[in-house]
Design an enzyme around this catalytic site. Structure first.
Site, PDB file in Angstrom:
ATOM      1  N   CYS A   1     -18.730 -96.926  14.519  1.00 26.71           N
ATOM      2  CA  CYS A   1     -19.951 -96.587  15.229  1.00 26.71           C
ATOM      3  C   CYS A   1     -20.982 -97.680  15.027  1.00 26.71           C
ATOM      4  CB  CYS A   1     -20.485 -95.255  14.722  1.00 26.71           C
ATOM      5  SG  CYS A   1     -19.231 -93.968  14.563  1.00 26.71           S
TER       6      CYS A   1
ATOM      7  N   GLU B   1      -3.515-101.076  25.433  1.00 25.25           N
ATOM      8  CA  GLU B   1      -4.919-100.911  25.034  1.00 25.25           C
ATOM      9  C   GLU B   1      -5.850-100.771  26.229  1.00 25.25           C
ATOM     10  OE1 GLU B   1      -6.378-103.052  20.999  1.00 25.25           O
ATOM     11  OE2 GLU B   1      -5.514-104.412  22.470  1.00 25.25           O
TER      12      GLU B   1
ATOM     13  N   HIS C   1      20.774-102.167  20.795  1.00 25.62           N
ATOM     14  CA  HIS C   1      20.754-101.175  19.724  1.00 25.62           C
ATOM     15  C   HIS C   1      19.836-100.000  20.046  1.00 25.62           C
ATOM     16  CE1 HIS C   1      23.169-103.659  17.079  1.00 25.62           C
ATOM     17  NE2 HIS C   1      22.371-104.682  17.348  1.00 25.62           N
TER      18      HIS C   1
ATOM     19  N   ARG D   1     -18.424-102.054  20.188  1.00 24.78           N
ATOM     20  CA  ARG D   1     -17.714-101.520  19.033  1.00 24.78           C
ATOM     21  C   ARG D   1     -16.905-100.282  19.386  1.00 24.78           C
ATOM     22  NH1 ARG D   1     -20.185-103.423  14.047  1.00 24.78           N
ATOM     23  NH2 ARG D   1     -19.564-101.529  12.971  1.00 24.78           N
TER      24      ARG D   1
ATOM     25  N   TRP E   1     -18.553 -92.769  17.595  1.00 19.98           N
ATOM     26  CA  TRP E   1     -17.138 -92.637  17.950  1.00 19.98           C
ATOM     27  C   TRP E   1     -16.630 -91.417  17.203  1.00 19.98           C
ATOM     28  CZ3 TRP E   1     -12.262 -92.924  15.585  1.00 19.98           C
ATOM     29  CH2 TRP E   1     -11.177 -93.198  16.427  1.00 19.98           C
TER      30      TRP E   1
ATOM     31  N   GLU F   1       2.170-108.349  20.525  1.00 16.34           N
ATOM     32  CA  GLU F   1       0.767-108.465  20.911  1.00 16.34           C
ATOM     33  C   GLU F   1       0.591-108.232  22.413  1.00 16.34           C
ATOM     34  OE1 GLU F   1      -3.398-109.376  20.823  1.00 16.34           O
ATOM     35  OE2 GLU F   1      -1.934-108.432  19.497  1.00 16.34           O
TER      36      GLU F   1
ATOM     37  N   LYS G   1     -14.088-101.398  18.278  1.00 14.38           N
ATOM     38  CA  LYS G   1     -13.884-102.795  17.917  1.00 14.38           C
ATOM     39  C   LYS G   1     -13.728-102.990  16.418  1.00 14.38           C
ATOM     40  CE  LYS G   1     -13.765-107.237  18.755  1.00 14.38           C
ATOM     41  NZ  LYS G   1     -12.595-107.821  19.425  1.00 14.38           N
TER      42      LYS G   1
ATOM     43  N   ASN H   1     -22.578 -94.027   9.699  1.00 20.85           N
ATOM     44  CA  ASN H   1     -21.227 -94.521   9.972  1.00 20.85           C
ATOM     45  C   ASN H   1     -20.351 -94.184   8.777  1.00 20.85           C
ATOM     46  OD1 ASN H   1     -22.167 -95.619  12.310  1.00 20.85           O
ATOM     47  ND2 ASN H   1     -22.042 -97.746  11.633  1.00 20.85           N
ATOM     48  N   GLY H   2     -19.080 -93.872   9.025  1.00 22.21           N
ATOM     49  CA  GLY H   2     -18.158 -93.596   7.933  1.00 22.21           C
ATOM     50  C   GLY H   2     -17.679 -92.161   7.958  1.00 22.21           C
TER      51      GLY H   2
ATOM     52  N   LYS I   1      -1.765-105.297  23.998  1.00 23.15           N
ATOM     53  CA  LYS I   1      -2.862-105.563  24.936  1.00 23.15           C
ATOM     54  C   LYS I   1      -2.705-104.720  26.199  1.00 23.15           C
ATOM     55  CE  LYS I   1      -5.368-108.176  22.649  1.00 23.15           C
ATOM     56  NZ  LYS I   1      -4.998-107.283  21.565  1.00 23.15           N
TER      57      LYS I   1
END
Length: 610
Positions: free
Chosen positions: A2, A490, A506, A27, A74, A483, A605, A99-100, A487
């Protein structure tokens, strides 16, 4: 995850708070709010959705004040509702943003209910507001009330508190989550990120673990975890306002993808200007620390973890020492067997990633005393906790999906691999010259890869209606496939997975049909023929291939096989170049699907909670 901003001044701080929250939008968040004291009442406005919606409500209600705090939330405890949005207010007198995560919030909630407090939200933060109010109601001033309250909290927090009974001050405290104080002339600020206050000041104090700050118009006092006054260093931020603006680009992600040649050039500047791969690049006493290690343990999360996976190939092949890579959130909770001669390398764009920070602390508790941070944010928590640091110099990265932070991390990790090899006596002068030349030409090679964008746009249009995708790579390019898949999912919300190409038979081959695009990273290296065989396995099952290869590879497009050629194979640094096309593919697929590229749903973020 946040964002926090606060201000105390002789001017109206409402525009400062709102502008700060807008700069914290990157963020990740799902609601926003501000609380201000207007000289008579503590007033609050909160909205789910974007900061702009909250801003419109504040304007409609004619908010003006010289003291206030703001927050982008968030959701963790409780859903995305206005009642759960910050700030939280106790008895109309005291407001808190946080925050937290407070782990003992349920225990404290029951205690406070017994003391006559009622709760309007499902959040752990409302517990903090009532707890501070309780201690203030016992006759303690706001600073002491905050100190008493935080002693009873278990977990991680960064908080800012204002009270109508003490309108000349703002109290801030932190434990496990970043928080800083901004110093102005006759006005002062608090924030979770310097970008929130850069329009007002560049002079900042980074609060340390357990610090409490008493912020007034005329000055700031900082107290350590024991409540003793302490002087913290004042830093002058080099974050530029230009780096926080879109300029001619449509999204920050697009801007940051195209900034990569410059970011890489800045990151390697010290290598190019110095004496090659020198331990001095990593800080004082680096020769002693790096020279004494006989292995490397990399700890990271998300995209940074994939950078670490790439580095493992380099470190073992070039330096000839063992390297393991672990997801920080897993490492910190398992009974690891420590080798104190191993170098602990943490990788974090923000330098505040909670899981990575806690993993570093755990490694130290096991006896590891050799630590190196690869980070993009000077003076953040993880570099401060590490013996050595290499700053990636990517500049501010606003888009939630990391791009330039990833490629500059790769460059930093390659530099580490070459430096370790030199210390191990495994890097000949000829090979060092070869690697330095490869680095020197890398920004140009990345620019050539960016020039492939028009071709990638046409691919993205074919991806847009799909629901699933598969990414394949081998060797050092397997992490680039990972990656690429990350992306795509996301920001486009297309389900994507990545596998080593040799693993197709496999299990994953069962998923392949004409509806699932298969992206292949196929540079012209020693594994190209193996990758070609894996591609044939896909074609034999009716799969459609989208292949990123090199100019000098010896195959081209055919029925069901689409090919885009990057510049000629750039050797050992090929993973950096091949990261560019998969970034562009994800970006343009997201555009075609109409998603919010810079602020993908449910993501943030800077991940400062578990």
């Amino acid at each position: 995850m946040c964002g926090i901003v606060g201000a105390i001044a002789d001017r109206d701080v409402v525009p400062v708070l709102i502008e700060g929250l807008k700069r914290l939008e990157y963020r990740g968040y799902d609601s926003a709010g501000i609380a201000v004291f207007d000289g008579q009442d503590m007033r609050r406005v909160r909205r789910t959705g974007r900061v702009s919606e909250m801003e419109a409500a504040a304007q409609a209600e004619d908010f003006h004040a010289s003291l206030g705090i703001g927050h982008t939330r968030w959701a963790t405890h409780g859903g995305v509702t206005e009642a759960n949005a910050h700030p939280h207010i106790s008895f109309g007198e005291l407001a808190v943003v946080h925050n937290g995560i407070i782990e003992n919030h349920e225990e404290q909630r029951e205690r406070l209910r017994g003391l006559g407090y009622t709760f309007e939200s499902q959040t752990d933060t409302e517990v903090i507001a009532h707890l501070i109010h309780y201690y203030q109601s016992q006759g303690r001033d706001l600073l002491v009330a905050v100190r008493f309250a935080v002693r009873e909290l278990t977990g991680a927090y960064a908080i800012a508190v204002v009270s109508k009974h003490e309108p000349g001050r703002m109290i801030a405290a932190r434990m496990g989550c970043p928080l800083l104080v901004g110093l102005g002339e006759g006005e002062n600020f608090i924030a979770s990120d310097v970008s929130a206050i850069i329009q007002s000041t560049r002079r900042v104090i980074f609060l340390e673990e357990g610090d409490t700050a008493d912020v007034r118009r005329e000055g700031v006092s900082v107290f350590d975890i024991n409540g003793e006054p302490i002087e913290r260093e004042v830093h002058v931020s080099d974050v530029s306002l230009a780096s926080l603006e879109l300029g001619p680009y449509r999204h920050f992600m697009q801007k940051e993808i195209h900034e990569q040649p410059r970011a890489i050039a800045d990151t390697i500047e010290a290598v190019m200007d110095g004496t090659g791969f020198s331990p001095a690049l990593f800080g004082a006493n680096a020769a002693q620390v790096l020279g004494a290690c006989d292995g490397v343990q990399i700890l990271a999360c998300g995209t940074s973890y994939y950078a670490g996976m790439t580095a493992r190939y380099w470190i073992e092949a070039i330096a000839g020492i063992p390297c393991s890579v672990e997801i920080a959130s897993e490492y910190r909770y398992r009974k690891a067997v420590a080798n104190p001669n191993h170098l602990i390398v943490t990788i974090s764009q923000s330098g505040e990633t909670l899981d990575t920070m806690e993993a570093l602390k755990y490694a130290k508790s096991l006896g590891h005393d050799k630590s190196l941070s690869i980070c993009n944010v000077p003076e953040s928590a993880i570099p401060r906790a590490s013996k050595l640091v290499y700053y990636t110099r990517a500049g501010a990265e606003i888009g939630v999906a990391s791009t330039k932070a990833f490629t500059t991390q790769l460059v930093a990790l390659f530099t580490l691999a070459a430096t370790l090899a030199k210390l191990q006596g495994r890097l000949s002068p000829e090979k060092e010259t070869e690697y330095l030349e490869a680095l020197r030409h890398l920004p140009g090679s990345v620019q050539h890869a960016l020039n492939l964008e028009p071709q990638i746009v046409s691919w993205a249009e074919r991806f847009a209606p799909r629901q699933h995708a598969l990414f394949l790579g081998r060797g050092v390019h397997y992490p680039i496939a990972l990656e690429g898949a990350l992306k795509l999912k996301e920001i486009s919300y297309i389900h994507a997975e990545a596998y080593p190409a040799g693993e197709l038979k496999h299990g994953p081959l069962a998923l392949v049909d004409a509806t699932m695009p298969v992206v292949v990273i196929a540079p012209n290296d020693s594994l190209l023929e193996k990758v070609k065989s894996n591609m044939q396995e896909v074609r034999a099952r009716g799969g459609e291939l989208f292949v990123f290869t090199d100019e000098d590879s010896q195959f081209g497009p055919s029925d069901g096989v689409h090919v885009i050629r990057a510049p000629r194979h750039v050797g050992v640094l090929s993973p950096v170049v091949h990261a560019i096309p998969v970034q562009l593919l994800a970006y343009h697929a997201a555009l075609a699907r109409g998603t919010d590229v810079d602020k993908p749903r449910n993501l943030a973020k800077s991940v400062t909670v578990e």
